[in-house]
Enzyme design. Structure first.
Site, PDB file in Angstrom:
ATOM      1  N   THR A  71      -2.288  -3.736  -0.579  1.00  0.00           N
ATOM      2  CA  THR A  71      -2.689  -4.827  -0.400  1.00  0.00           C
ATOM      3  C   THR A  71      -2.034  -6.908   0.358  1.00  0.00           C
ATOM      4  O   THR A  71      -2.600  -6.573   1.431  1.00  0.00           O
ATOM      5  CB  THR A  71      -3.819  -5.388  -1.614  1.00  0.00           C
ATOM      6  OG1 THR A  71      -4.346  -4.385  -1.228  1.00  0.00           O
ATOM      7  CG2 THR A  71      -5.009  -6.343  -1.006  1.00  0.00           C
ATOM      8  N   GLN A 143      -1.219   6.388   1.891  1.00  0.00           N
ATOM      9  CA  GLN A 143      -1.704   7.759   1.584  1.00  0.00           C
ATOM     10  C   GLN A 143      -1.109   9.286   2.356  1.00  0.00           C
ATOM     11  O   GLN A 143      -0.545  10.027   1.576  1.00  0.00           O
ATOM     12  CB  GLN A 143      -3.002   8.038   2.146  1.00  0.00           C
ATOM     13  CG  GLN A 143      -4.089   7.365   1.961  1.00  0.00           C
ATOM     14  CD  GLN A 143      -4.312   7.644  -0.587  1.00  0.00           C
ATOM     15  OE1 GLN A 143      -4.070   9.173  -0.715  1.00  0.00           O
ATOM     16  NE2 GLN A 143      -4.837   7.085  -1.049  1.00  0.00           N
ATOM     17  N   SER A 163       3.166   2.163  -0.733  1.00  0.00           N
ATOM     18  CA  SER A 163       2.264   1.916  -2.284  1.00  0.00           C
ATOM     19  C   SER A 163       3.384   2.426  -3.119  1.00  0.00           C
ATOM     20  O   SER A 163       3.425   4.126  -2.545  1.00  0.00           O
ATOM     21  CB  SER A 163       1.402   1.452  -2.080  1.00  0.00           C
ATOM     22  OG  SER A 163       0.501   1.032  -3.952  1.00  0.00           O
ATOM     23  N   ALA A 164       3.769   2.384  -4.166  1.00  0.00           N
ATOM     24  CA  ALA A 164       4.568   2.942  -5.531  1.00  0.00           C
ATOM     25  C   ALA A 164       3.432   4.061  -6.005  1.00  0.00           C
ATOM     26  O   ALA A 164       4.250   5.583  -6.572  1.00  0.00           O
ATOM     27  CB  ALA A 164       5.325   2.146  -5.903  1.00  0.00           C
ATOM     28  N   HIS A 165       2.166   3.733  -6.420  1.00  0.00           N
ATOM     29  CA  HIS A 165       1.449   4.216  -7.226  1.00  0.00           C
ATOM     30  C   HIS A 165       0.598   5.777  -6.512  1.00  0.00           C
ATOM     31  O   HIS A 165      -0.075   6.548  -7.373  1.00  0.00           O
ATOM     32  CB  HIS A 165       0.229   3.259  -8.305  1.00  0.00           C
ATOM     33  CG  HIS A 165      -0.442   3.166  -7.505  1.00  0.00           C
ATOM     34  ND1 HIS A 165      -1.576   3.251  -7.068  1.00  0.00           N
ATOM     35  CD2 HIS A 165      -0.859   2.138  -6.337  1.00  0.00           C
ATOM     36  CE1 HIS A 165      -3.183   2.662  -6.331  1.00  0.00           C
ATOM     37  NE2 HIS A 165      -1.958   1.868  -5.804  1.00  0.00           N
ATOM     38  N   THR A 201      10.268 -14.427  -7.198  1.00  0.00           N
ATOM     39  CA  THR A 201      11.240 -13.187  -8.221  1.00  0.00           C
ATOM     40  C   THR A 201      10.751 -12.336  -8.150  1.00  0.00           C
ATOM     41  O   THR A 201       9.478 -10.933  -8.271  1.00  0.00           O
ATOM     42  CB  THR A 201      12.086 -13.995  -9.467  1.00  0.00           C
ATOM     43  OG1 THR A 201      11.697 -15.005  -9.504  1.00  0.00           O
ATOM     44  CG2 THR A 201      12.519 -13.169 -10.017  1.00  0.00           C
ATOM     45  N   CYS A 290     -11.453   1.611  -5.051  1.00  0.00           N
ATOM     46  CA  CYS A 290     -11.452   0.509  -4.648  1.00  0.00           C
ATOM     47  C   CYS A 290     -13.047  -0.332  -4.328  1.00  0.00           C
ATOM     48  O   CYS A 290     -13.129  -1.797  -4.164  1.00  0.00           O
ATOM     49  CB  CYS A 290     -10.456  -0.573  -3.510  1.00  0.00           C
ATOM     50  SG  CYS A 290      -9.036  -0.404  -3.599  1.00  0.00           S
TER      51      CYS A 290
END
Length: 347
Positions: A71, A143, A163-165, A201, A290
Site C-alpha cells: 500500500t 500475488q 510484499s513480504a507477508h 529508519t 482488505c
C-alpha cells in the site's frame, strides 16, 4: 476441530527461515544510518536482505526500496503519475488510477499506453494472470512473487510492488522495485534513507525476515513446490465441478496463479459461505481481505461482466505449500454438503 487455512492470498504463515532471521536481527541494536560498528551491523542486515529480495525477484541491477508494504509502495510508485488502469487492481493501486481500461470476460485488460498504465501481474481474487506489455509504468506483482518463476528484469516494467507477508515473510514490510535510472518522487520525506527515496529508519527486523522469506520462496519454486500446489488446486476444482451443477468457476480457461480458485453459486452470498465454512473449520475469503466486511459484490467480477448476484456470491480458496490432499478433499466434501443444503432451502 483441526482448522485448515485456505486463504494464502490474504496472508501466509511466517516461514521458519524468516522467523529465525528476525529473531537474530532483534539482537542488533544499531541504526542502519549510523557509521559506528553497531550501525554498520544493522546496515549489513538491510543490504543482505536487499540482495536476497533482488535475487529472488530476478532484479539484478534494479533498485530495491523497502517500504511498509504494497500500500505504501503504491503511494511511492504511483503517487507522482496520472495512470490508466482497470477495476481489477487492488484498491491501493486503484486509488491512483484516473481512467478505467476495458476488461474482457476472461479477465484480460486492454492496454494502449503502457508507459501511463498500472497493470497487476496476477489478480488476488481470481488468480488470473496478465500479459504485461514492455515499458509498463507500474505493476503490482504482490500475488505473483514467490508463486511463479518470474524475473523483474524480463518483465519490462518500470516500477513493481512486492510484499513480504504474501510469501512467508512478516506483515508490514514490502518494497518498490525500480528499473535502474527511474526517477521517483519521495512521498515520505525525512532523513534520506533508502537512497533518499523513503525517509524513516528502516524496519531492520521486518526487512531481515523479508529477505530470508524471499530466498526460501525461490528455493520452493526451484524444488517444484508450487507445481504440487497447482495439482491440489486442480484436484479441488475437479471435485467441486463434479459435485455441483450451477456453480460458476472463474478463469478456468486462462492462465492463473497455481494456488487460486474462485467460484460463485449465484444467490448464495459469498460472505455467508465464508462464515459457514469458518464454523466448519476452514479459512477462506470472499474477495480481497482488505475489502472483507463490505456487502457489495466483487468489483473484479463486475468488471469482467458478471452480474451483481454472481459477483456477490463469489468466494476464493487459495492454497499454500502446507496444504495437503486431505485438506482439499475434506474441504470439497464439506462445501458440497453445504451447497446441497442451500439448494434444498431455496428450491
Amino acid at each position: 476441530m483441526t482448522r485448515v487455512y485456505l486463504d494464502h492470498n490474504a496472508t501466509t504463515m511466517l516461514r521458519p527461515e524468516a522467523r529465525a532471521a528476525m529473531i537474530a536481527a532483534m539482537d542488533v541494536c544499531g541504526n542502519p544510518s549510523s557509521v559506528h560498528g553497531e550501525g554498520r551491523a544493522a546496515k549489513a542486515l538491510v543490504e543482505r536482505a536487499r540482495a536476497q529480495v533482488s535475487s529472488a525477484f530476478g532484479a539484478d541491477g534494479a533498485d530495491i526500496v523497502f517500504t511498509s508494504g504494497s500500500t505504501e509502495g503504491a503511494l511511492l510508485a504511483c503517487g507522482d503519475q496520472k495512470l490508466h488502469g482497470s477495476a481489477l487492481e487492488h484498491d491501493a493501486v486503484r486509488s491512483w488510477i484516473s481512467e478505467d481500461l476495458p476488461v474482457s470476460h476472461n479477465g484480460a485488460v486492454t492496454v494502449e499506453q503502457p508507459n501511463r498504465t498500472a497493470l497487476q501481474l496476477a489478480n488476488s481474487e481470481t488468480g488470473i494472470l496478465q500479459i504485461l506489455p514492455q515499458g509498463l509504468a507500474v505493476s503490482d506483482a504482490t500475488q505473483a512473487f514467490g508463486k511463479l518463476p518470474i524475473a523483474f528484469n524480463w518483465l519490462g516494467v518500470t516500477r513493481a510492488l512486492i510484499s513480504a507477508h504474501k510469501l512467508g515473510g512478516p506483515k508490514g514490510t514490502g518494497a518498490v522495485v525500480l528499473k535502474r535510472g527511474t526517477e521517483l518522487a519521495t512521498q515520505i520525506k525525512g532523513g534520506g534513507q533508502e537512497m533518499g527515496r523513503r525517509g524513516g529508519t528502516e524496519n531492520v527486523i521486518g526487512i531481515a525476515g523479508f529477505g530470508a522469506a524471499s530466498e526460501a520462496a525461490a528455493r520452493d519454486l526451484a524444488d517444484g513446490v508450487w507445481e504440487r500446489v497447482e495439482a491440489l488446486r486442480n484436484m479441488l476444482e475437479q471435485a467441486l465441478v463434479a459435485g455441483t451443477q450451477n456453480t460458476i468457476f472463474v478463469g478456468q480457461s486462462v492462465p492463473r496463479l497455481p494456488n487460486t480458485l474462485c467460484f460463485a453459486t449465484p444467490g448464495w452470498k459469498g460472505e455467508t459461505q465464508v462464515m459457514q465454512m469458518d464454523l466448519a473449520g476452514y479459512a477462506i475469503s470472499a474477495g480481497s481481505a482488505c475489502s472483507s466486511g463490505k456487502v457489495r459484490g466483487s468489483a473484479v467480477l463486475t468488471a469482467m461482466g458478471y452480474d451483481e448476484i454472481t459477483a456477490q456470491s463469489a468466494i476464493r480458496v487459495s492454497l499454500g505449500p502446507e496444504t495437503s490432499e486431505s485438506d482439499v478433499l475434506r474441504f470439497a466434501d464439506t462445501w458440497l454438503a453445504k451447497e446441497k443444503t442451500y439448494r434444498a432451502r431455496v428450491a
